[in-house]
Write a protein that holds these residues in place. Structure first.
Motif, PDB file in Angstrom:
ATOM      1  N   ASN A  50      -7.225   3.851   0.995  1.00 62.63           N
ATOM      2  CA  ASN A  50      -6.900   2.766   1.490  1.00 62.63           C
ATOM      3  C   ASN A  50      -7.805   1.494   1.944  1.00 62.63           C
ATOM      4  O   ASN A  50      -7.084  -0.016   2.640  1.00 62.63           O
ATOM      5  CB  ASN A  50      -5.279   2.665   2.726  1.00 62.63           C
ATOM      6  CG  ASN A  50      -4.250   3.445   1.615  1.00 62.63           C
ATOM      7  OD1 ASN A  50      -3.800   3.649   0.657  1.00 62.63           O
ATOM      8  ND2 ASN A  50      -3.821   3.895   2.735  1.00 62.63           N
ATOM      9  N   GLU A 104      -9.410  -1.314  -0.160  1.00 57.45           N
ATOM     10  CA  GLU A 104      -8.464  -1.986  -1.044  1.00 57.45           C
ATOM     11  C   GLU A 104      -7.671  -2.673  -0.251  1.00 57.45           C
ATOM     12  O   GLU A 104      -7.878  -3.714  -0.705  1.00 57.45           O
ATOM     13  CB  GLU A 104      -7.481  -0.686  -1.562  1.00 57.45           C
ATOM     14  CG  GLU A 104      -7.051  -1.070  -2.692  1.00 57.45           C
ATOM     15  CD  GLU A 104      -5.717  -0.051  -3.630  1.00 57.45           C
ATOM     16  OE1 GLU A 104      -6.172  -0.398  -4.814  1.00 57.45           O
ATOM     17  OE2 GLU A 104      -5.546   0.848  -2.627  1.00 57.45           O
ATOM     18  N   SER A 105      -7.229  -2.397   0.728  1.00 59.55           N
ATOM     19  CA  SER A 105      -6.290  -3.058   1.601  1.00 59.55           C
ATOM     20  C   SER A 105      -7.381  -4.145   2.078  1.00 59.55           C
ATOM     21  O   SER A 105      -6.805  -5.523   2.261  1.00 59.55           O
ATOM     22  CB  SER A 105      -6.066  -2.092   3.089  1.00 59.55           C
ATOM     23  OG  SER A 105      -4.943  -1.236   2.225  1.00 59.55           O
ATOM     24  N   MET A 139       0.860  -1.136   0.130  1.00 56.68           N
ATOM     25  CA  MET A 139       0.157  -0.282   0.014  1.00 56.68           C
ATOM     26  C   MET A 139       0.709   1.158   0.321  1.00 56.68           C
ATOM     27  O   MET A 139       0.263   2.774  -0.521  1.00 56.68           O
ATOM     28  CB  MET A 139      -0.893   0.087   1.404  1.00 56.68           C
ATOM     29  CG  MET A 139      -2.735  -0.976   1.373  1.00 56.68           C
ATOM     30  SD  MET A 139      -2.591  -1.517  -0.101  1.00 56.68           S
ATOM     31  CE  MET A 139      -4.010   0.863  -0.147  1.00 56.68           C
ATOM     32  N   ASN A 141       0.395   3.829  -2.147  1.00 54.22           N
ATOM     33  CA  ASN A 141       0.160   5.742  -2.016  1.00 54.22           C
ATOM     34  C   ASN A 141       1.067   6.510  -2.407  1.00 54.22           C
ATOM     35  O   ASN A 141       0.708   7.876  -2.958  1.00 54.22           O
ATOM     36  CB  ASN A 141       0.569   5.403  -0.319  1.00 54.22           C
ATOM     37  CG  ASN A 141      -0.567   4.934   0.079  1.00 54.22           C
ATOM     38  OD1 ASN A 141      -1.843   4.907  -0.522  1.00 54.22           O
ATOM     39  ND2 ASN A 141      -0.929   4.699   1.627  1.00 54.22           N
TER      40      ASN A 141
END
Length: 286
Positions: free
Chosen positions: A142, A145-146, A88, A92
């Protein structure tokens, strides 16, 4: 649990190239962040955007030693959650860096095209608000998506971090990054064209040649950053790209943390040293 013991995951070449990024990116971005925070005025919009760009790059660089270890040994001892965090951080960085670079381009565009009328917009307060919104946006993405990435890693039979062979097929996030990057690239292209046209009509005297060249270098470097670092790695979702072609694209994306300090250099040398002169000239021309 990820263990990454498969010998096929070892790659000395990838370990070396990512190691070079760490060796260059860590001191360059640490020094850039120190100079920006101690030598430059945090009341300037551009400095505020560059501080956050350097911070985003530094976060990426400190995550890369884990990738170097992984490629050098073929082992991932840190588990699924650590793998998600490091993956991530790369995503990012692409998103936050492309946003902050676009902020820099738009700020320069406004400063060149309408220096007087834009002064109430180009304030430190507005810059910090824009930066805060950018970070909230990036971090908000995040969360879902995480969760999706965690579900994928725990459900797959693969036990290798970074080496998953499909990019969350069927996920609504599949096309999010390419759409974001291409949209921001379009904004940078339009900004570059408008600034170029404005400089040709307003700053034609020989005394301004150096400033004009340096200002345009900033815009061309921004476009190069998108073309080399952000667009290729964001577009692999449209192709049948496995980990063997994805890793070189990820390396190209990580190179942005080594190239961004050049953007700071040209900004300092070609614009900030003459900031008052440029603003005064813009006021006279208005």
């Amino acid at each position: 649990m990820l263990n990454g013991t498969e010998p096929s995951t070892r790659s000395t070449e990838y370990a070396v190239v990512f190691g070079v990024v760490v060796m260059l990116g860590l001191p360059l971005n640490a020094a850039s962040l120190w100079i920006l925070c101690t030598r430059m005025s945090l009341k300037s919009c551009n400095v505020i955007f560059m501080v956050n760009l350097a911070l985003a790059d530094l976060l990426l660089v400190i995550s890369l030693p884990a990738r170097v270890y992984y490629h050098a040994t073929g082992a991932w001892p840190l588990g699924n959650m650590a793998c998600i965090w490091f993956m991530m951080l790369l995503r990012n960085n692409i998103r936050s860096s492309s946003i902050f670079i676009t902020f820099i381009s738009v700020d320069r565009l406004i400063a060149v095209v309408c220096p007087l009328r834009s002064r109430h917009l180009r304030t430190a307060s507005n810059a910090w608000k824009a930066v805060a919104l950018a970070w909230v946006f990036v971090l908000a993405v995040n969360i879902p998506e995480s969760l999706k990435l965690k579900q994928f890693l725990y459900s797959t039979n693969e036990s290798r971090c970074y080496e998953y062979t499909k990019d969350l097929k069927g996920s609504k996030f599949r096309y999010f990054q390419p759409v974001l990057v291409l949209t921001l690239l379009a904004v940078n292209i339009v900004s570059t064209v408008l600034v170029s046209l404005t400089l040709r009509t307003r700053l034609n005297d020989s005394a301004r040649v150096k400033n004009k060249v340096n200002i345009m270098l900033i815009f061309f470097m921004n476009l190069m950053m998108f073309a080399v670092c952000f667009v290729p790695v964001s577009m692999f979702v449209f192709f049948n790209c496995d980990s063997h072609c994805r890793t070189p694209l990820i390396w190209l994306a990580s190179m942005n943390c080594c190239l961004d300090p050049l953007l700071y250099y040209f900004s300092f040398d070609g614009f900030w040293k003459r900031k008052e002169d440029v603003d005064t000239s813009g006021a006279r021309e208005e």
